[in-house]
Design a protein around this motif. Structure first.
Motif, PDB file in Angstrom:
ATOM      1  N   VAL A  53       5.063   9.015   6.596  1.00  8.04           N
ATOM      2  CA  VAL A  53       6.082   8.070   6.134  1.00  8.04           C
ATOM      3  C   VAL A  53       6.093   8.037   4.610  1.00  8.04           C
ATOM      4  O   VAL A  53       5.120   8.402   3.950  1.00  8.04           O
ATOM      5  CB  VAL A  53       5.829   6.648   6.690  1.00  8.04           C
ATOM      6  N   GLU A  54       7.230   7.581   4.071  1.00  2.00           N
ATOM      7  CA  GLU A  54       7.342   7.407   2.626  1.00  2.00           C
ATOM      8  C   GLU A  54       7.993   6.068   2.326  1.00  2.00           C
ATOM      9  O   GLU A  54       8.735   5.523   3.146  1.00  2.00           O
ATOM     10  CB  GLU A  54       8.112   8.553   1.983  1.00  2.00           C
ATOM     11  N   PHE A  55       7.689   5.563   1.159  1.00  2.00           N
ATOM     12  CA  PHE A  55       8.190   4.268   0.714  1.00  2.00           C
ATOM     13  C   PHE A  55       9.674   4.360   0.347  1.00  2.00           C
ATOM     14  O   PHE A  55      10.117   5.321  -0.262  1.00  2.00           O
ATOM     15  CB  PHE A  55       7.389   3.800  -0.510  1.00  2.00           C
ATOM     16  N   VAL A  56      10.429   3.313   0.722  1.00  2.00           N
ATOM     17  CA  VAL A  56      11.827   3.180   0.314  1.00  2.00           C
ATOM     18  C   VAL A  56      12.026   1.900  -0.479  1.00  2.00           C
ATOM     19  O   VAL A  56      12.521   1.931  -1.605  1.00  2.00           O
ATOM     20  CB  VAL A  56      12.789   3.223   1.530  1.00  2.00           C
ATOM     21  N   GLU A  57      11.629   0.757   0.109  1.00  2.00           N
ATOM     22  CA  GLU A  57      11.930  -0.524  -0.537  1.00  2.00           C
ATOM     23  C   GLU A  57      10.989  -1.611  -0.044  1.00  2.00           C
ATOM     24  O   GLU A  57      10.642  -1.645   1.129  1.00  2.00           O
ATOM     25  CB  GLU A  57      13.375  -0.915  -0.200  1.00  2.00           C
ATOM     26  N   ASP A  86       0.845  -1.199   0.000  1.00  2.00           N
ATOM     27  CA  ASP A  86       0.000   0.000   0.000  1.00  2.00           C
ATOM     28  C   ASP A  86       0.881   1.249   0.000  1.00  2.00           C
ATOM     29  O   ASP A  86       0.625   2.197  -0.753  1.00  2.00           O
ATOM     30  CB  ASP A  86      -0.924   0.037   1.220  1.00  2.00           C
ATOM     31  N   LEU A  87       1.908   1.238   0.850  1.00  2.00           N
ATOM     32  CA  LEU A  87       2.810   2.387   0.928  1.00  2.00           C
ATOM     33  C   LEU A  87       3.546   2.580  -0.400  1.00  2.00           C
ATOM     34  O   LEU A  87       3.707   3.703  -0.858  1.00  2.00           O
ATOM     35  CB  LEU A  87       3.796   2.228   2.091  1.00  2.00           C
ATOM     36  N   LYS A  88       3.948   1.477  -1.017  1.00  4.14           N
ATOM     37  CA  LYS A  88       4.624   1.581  -2.319  1.00  4.14           C
ATOM     38  C   LYS A  88       3.697   2.234  -3.345  1.00  4.14           C
ATOM     39  O   LYS A  88       4.112   3.119  -4.095  1.00  4.14           O
ATOM     40  CB  LYS A  88       5.076   0.203  -2.804  1.00  4.14           C
ATOM     41  N   LYS A  89       2.453   1.799  -3.371  1.00 10.18           N
ATOM     42  CA  LYS A  89       1.493   2.325  -4.342  1.00 10.18           C
ATOM     43  C   LYS A  89       1.239   3.818  -4.098  1.00 10.18           C
ATOM     44  O   LYS A  89       1.187   4.615  -5.028  1.00 10.18           O
ATOM     45  CB  LYS A  89       0.176   1.563  -4.256  1.00 10.18           C
ATOM     46  N   LEU A  90       1.083   4.190  -2.821  1.00 12.51           N
ATOM     47  CA  LEU A  90       0.797   5.579  -2.472  1.00 12.51           C
ATOM     48  C   LEU A  90       2.036   6.471  -2.540  1.00 12.51           C
ATOM     49  O   LEU A  90       1.931   7.664  -2.786  1.00 12.51           O
ATOM     50  CB  LEU A  90       0.209   5.659  -1.062  1.00 12.51           C
ATOM     51  N   GLY A 106      10.783   1.855   5.084  1.00 12.74           N
ATOM     52  CA  GLY A 106      10.178   3.165   4.873  1.00 12.74           C
ATOM     53  C   GLY A 106      11.039   4.231   5.521  1.00 12.74           C
ATOM     54  O   GLY A 106      12.024   3.934   6.197  1.00 12.74           O
ATOM     55  N   ARG A 107      10.643   5.475   5.297  1.00 11.18           N
ATOM     56  CA  ARG A 107      11.383   6.603   5.867  1.00 11.18           C
ATOM     57  C   ARG A 107      10.373   7.586   6.459  1.00 11.18           C
ATOM     58  O   ARG A 107       9.284   7.774   5.900  1.00 11.18           O
ATOM     59  CB  ARG A 107      12.201   7.284   4.782  1.00 11.18           C
TER      60      ARG A 107
END
Length: 149
Positions: A99-103, A17-21, A63-64
């Motif tokens: 938060v933001e996606f990293v990997e 979900d985080l990757k998509k967003l 995440g970051r």
């Protein structure tokens, strides 16, 4: 730089979900110790995204922190499952971070794998009775987990 581990049920919010967003809000934490850890997070800190309460719990990615702690708006939202009747605009005891996606990992690092690593014996996640949804990870533990990917 501090490192963290943050747990979420993948049916609620997953690394995918985080990757998509690309980014999102980490909210709904209703444990004071976990909340205090959220309040220690700074923009740029990284965290392991742990999938919990699912068929195969484990670290699913990284995440970051993109925004440090601020009052959790879900505490004031009557429609939210995280609503707190004692919270108000002047006094909200709960915090959220952005938060933001990293990997995303090719395959999650399962809890059993983490428990089998001597370098992780002091990691709060692998200790009996540890139920916190947010916890610190030492630099050595961070590197040991990265090496397992």
């Amino acid at each position: 730089m501090p490192y963290w581990l943050m747990k979420s049920e993948p049916d609620e919010f997953s690394i995918h979900d985080l990757k998509k967003l690309g980014h999102g809000r980490w909210d709904g934490v209703r444990n004071y110790q976990a909340r205090n850890f959220l309040r220690q997070m700074k923009e740029g800190d990284q965290f392991f995204f742990y999938h919990s309460s699912c068929a195969e719990p484990g670290i699913a990615g990284i995440g970051r922190i993109s925004r440090s702690a601020y009052p959790d708006p879900t505490a004031l939202d009557h429609a939210s499952p995280y609503h707190d009747a004692k919270a108000n605009d002047e006094s909200n005891p709960w915090s959220a971070v952005d938060v933001e996606f990293v990997e995303v990992f090719a395959s999650p690092l399962k809890l059993a794998q983490l428990k089998a690593q001597a370098a992780l014996q002091d990691l709060a996640l692998v200790k009996k009775g540890s139920r916190l949804s947010v916890m610190p990870v030492s630099a050595d533990e961070w590197q040991a987990i990265l090496a397992m990917r």
